[in-house]
Scaffold this motif. Sequence first.
Motif, PDB file in Angstrom:
ATOM      1  N   LEU A  15      -1.986  -9.018  11.627  1.00  0.00           N
ATOM      2  CA  LEU A  15      -3.338  -8.951  11.086  1.00  0.00           C
ATOM      3  C   LEU A  15      -3.757  -7.501  10.833  1.00  0.00           C
ATOM      4  N   TYR A  16      -3.547  -6.640  11.803  1.00  0.00           N
ATOM      5  CA  TYR A  16      -3.956  -5.240  11.661  1.00  0.00           C
ATOM      6  C   TYR A  16      -3.154  -4.525  10.580  1.00  0.00           C
ATOM      7  N   SER A  17      -1.874  -4.854  10.452  1.00  0.00           N
ATOM      8  CA  SER A  17      -1.086  -4.221   9.387  1.00  0.00           C
ATOM      9  C   SER A  17      -1.635  -4.618   8.021  1.00  0.00           C
ATOM     10  N   GLY A  18      -2.093  -5.858   7.884  1.00  0.00           N
ATOM     11  CA  GLY A  18      -2.696  -6.294   6.630  1.00  0.00           C
ATOM     12  C   GLY A  18      -4.023  -5.604   6.356  1.00  0.00           C
ATOM     13  N   LEU A  19      -4.836  -5.447   7.395  1.00  0.00           N
ATOM     14  CA  LEU A  19      -6.129  -4.775   7.220  1.00  0.00           C
ATOM     15  C   LEU A  19      -5.948  -3.303   6.869  1.00  0.00           C
ATOM     16  N   VAL A  20      -5.051  -2.637   7.578  1.00  0.00           N
ATOM     17  CA  VAL A  20      -4.777  -1.216   7.295  1.00  0.00           C
ATOM     18  C   VAL A  20      -4.178  -1.074   5.899  1.00  0.00           C
ATOM     19  N   GLY A  21      -3.221  -1.936   5.576  1.00  0.00           N
ATOM     20  CA  GLY A  21      -2.593  -1.893   4.256  1.00  0.00           C
ATOM     21  C   GLY A  21      -3.578  -2.152   3.140  1.00  0.00           C
ATOM     22  N   GLY A  22      -4.474  -3.123   3.334  1.00  0.00           N
ATOM     23  CA  GLY A  22      -5.484  -3.405   2.315  1.00  0.00           C
ATOM     24  C   GLY A  22      -6.394  -2.209   2.082  1.00  0.00           C
TER      25      GLY A  22
ATOM     26  N   PHE B 275      -4.391   0.521   0.297  1.00  0.00           N
ATOM     27  CA  PHE B 275      -4.138   0.179  -1.096  1.00  0.00           C
ATOM     28  C   PHE B 275      -5.358   0.511  -1.962  1.00  0.00           C
ATOM     29  N   TYR B 276      -6.510   0.094  -1.494  1.00  0.00           N
ATOM     30  CA  TYR B 276      -7.715   0.327  -2.296  1.00  0.00           C
ATOM     31  C   TYR B 276      -8.121   1.793  -2.344  1.00  0.00           C
ATOM     32  N   VAL B 277      -7.855   2.542  -1.305  1.00  0.00           N
ATOM     33  CA  VAL B 277      -8.117   3.988  -1.343  1.00  0.00           C
ATOM     34  C   VAL B 277      -7.215   4.649  -2.384  1.00  0.00           C
ATOM     35  N   VAL B 278      -5.942   4.279  -2.386  1.00  0.00           N
ATOM     36  CA  VAL B 278      -5.007   4.850  -3.373  1.00  0.00           C
ATOM     37  C   VAL B 278      -5.445   4.471  -4.784  1.00  0.00           C
ATOM     38  N   GLN B 279      -5.792   3.198  -5.001  1.00  0.00           N
ATOM     39  CA  GLN B 279      -6.226   2.758  -6.327  1.00  0.00           C
ATOM     40  C   GLN B 279      -7.490   3.487  -6.765  1.00  0.00           C
ATOM     41  N   TRP B 280      -8.420   3.689  -5.863  1.00  0.00           N
ATOM     42  CA  TRP B 280      -9.657   4.399  -6.158  1.00  0.00           C
ATOM     43  C   TRP B 280      -9.373   5.842  -6.560  1.00  0.00           C
ATOM     44  N   ARG B 281      -8.476   6.489  -5.830  1.00  0.00           N
ATOM     45  CA  ARG B 281      -8.131   7.882  -6.151  1.00  0.00           C
ATOM     46  C   ARG B 281      -7.426   7.992  -7.490  1.00  0.00           C
TER      47      ARG B 281
ATOM     48  N   ALA C  54       0.829  -1.214   0.000  1.00  0.00           N
ATOM     49  CA  ALA C  54       0.000   0.000   0.000  1.00  0.00           C
ATOM     50  C   ALA C  54       0.860   1.259   0.000  1.00  0.00           C
ATOM     51  N   ILE C  55       1.962   1.220   0.719  1.00  0.00           N
ATOM     52  CA  ILE C  55       2.835   2.389   0.823  1.00  0.00           C
ATOM     53  C   ILE C  55       3.692   2.550  -0.433  1.00  0.00           C
ATOM     54  N   LEU C  56       4.258   1.460  -0.923  1.00  0.00           N
ATOM     55  CA  LEU C  56       5.223   1.524  -2.023  1.00  0.00           C
ATOM     56  C   LEU C  56       4.614   1.312  -3.407  1.00  0.00           C
ATOM     57  N   GLN C  57       3.374   0.819  -3.455  1.00  0.00           N
ATOM     58  CA  GLN C  57       2.650   0.590  -4.710  1.00  0.00           C
ATOM     59  C   GLN C  57       3.486  -0.238  -5.696  1.00  0.00           C
ATOM     60  N   SER C  58       3.780   0.263  -6.881  1.00  0.00           N
ATOM     61  CA  SER C  58       4.448  -0.531  -7.913  1.00  0.00           C
ATOM     62  C   SER C  58       5.933  -0.769  -7.632  1.00  0.00           C
ATOM     63  N   SER C  59       6.463  -0.140  -6.602  1.00  0.00           N
ATOM     64  CA  SER C  59       7.868  -0.377  -6.233  1.00  0.00           C
ATOM     65  C   SER C  59       8.018  -1.627  -5.376  1.00  0.00           C
ATOM     66  N   PHE C  60       6.907  -2.302  -5.086  1.00  0.00           N
ATOM     67  CA  PHE C  60       6.918  -3.491  -4.235  1.00  0.00           C
ATOM     68  C   PHE C  60       5.985  -4.520  -4.852  1.00  0.00           C
ATOM     69  N   SER C  61       6.439  -5.764  -4.927  1.00  0.00           N
ATOM     70  CA  SER C  61       5.617  -6.828  -5.481  1.00  0.00           C
ATOM     71  C   SER C  61       5.111  -7.717  -4.356  1.00  0.00           C
ATOM     72  N   LEU C  62       3.816  -7.663  -4.110  1.00  0.00           N
ATOM     73  CA  LEU C  62       3.225  -8.520  -3.086  1.00  0.00           C
ATOM     74  C   LEU C  62       3.312  -9.981  -3.493  1.00  0.00           C
ATOM     75  N   MET C  63       3.279 -10.251  -4.777  1.00  0.00           N
ATOM     76  CA  MET C  63       3.377 -11.640  -5.236  1.00  0.00           C
ATOM     77  C   MET C  63       4.778 -12.209  -5.001  1.00  0.00           C
ATOM     78  N   VAL C  64       5.812 -11.435  -5.270  1.00  0.00           N
ATOM     79  CA  VAL C  64       7.175 -11.913  -4.995  1.00  0.00           C
ATOM     80  C   VAL C  64       7.361 -12.065  -3.488  1.00  0.00           C
ATOM     81  N   PHE C  65       6.856 -11.119  -2.716  1.00  0.00           N
ATOM     82  CA  PHE C  65       6.899 -11.200  -1.256  1.00  0.00           C
ATOM     83  C   PHE C  65       6.222 -12.492  -0.778  1.00  0.00           C
ATOM     84  N   GLY C  66       5.029 -12.782  -1.302  1.00  0.00           N
ATOM     85  CA  GLY C  66       4.308 -13.995  -0.919  1.00  0.00           C
ATOM     86  C   GLY C  66       5.038 -15.262  -1.334  1.00  0.00           C
TER      87      GLY C  66
END
Length: 166
Positions: free
Chosen positions: A145-152, A155-161, A16-28
């Motif tokens: 858990l909370y970091s994931g909820l806040v991050g999610g 992320f969606y607020v940024v994408q919406w904007r 959510a913070i780094l957007q395209s500079s971070f790959s959640l799929m590679v992280f996973g």
Amino acid sequence: MPFTPFHMGPGILLKAILQSSFSLMVFGWTQIVMDLQPLWVMVRGHGHIHGFTHTFIGACLIAVFSCLTGKYLSEIGLRVIGVSKANNPVHISWHAAMMSAFVGSVSHVALDALMHADVEPFYPISVDNPWLGVISVSLLHKLCLYSGLVGGGMFYVVQWRVKRNY
């Protein structure tokens, strides 16, 4: 925390913070690769569950492997799930893949060191785990858990904007 989604919480926040500079799929992918050695020990029924893979040296080696394989696997996965299309492909930069893999593997060791007595993060310099019990397992799970909820949400607020501005 082998085979749990808790490791993904901090990754979602970083995405959510780094957007395209971070790959959640590679992280996973890195989270999965990190826990292959504990899986092998559990299947065999003996051995050191959190062995060399759960040291910072092992984590760095896994990060290199996860970066090299995860970049391509993630790009294929994005095509399969329809996020990346032939006319608009999603490419993961090498910088994003490397950072995501290293953050994934090092954070995995750090999080597991907080709750597992057999993690030796500083091996071979030391076999001690000075981080064990610094916070309770319950608090650790809540923070992940909370970091994931806040991050999610972020992320969606940024994408919406971003979509709204186009």
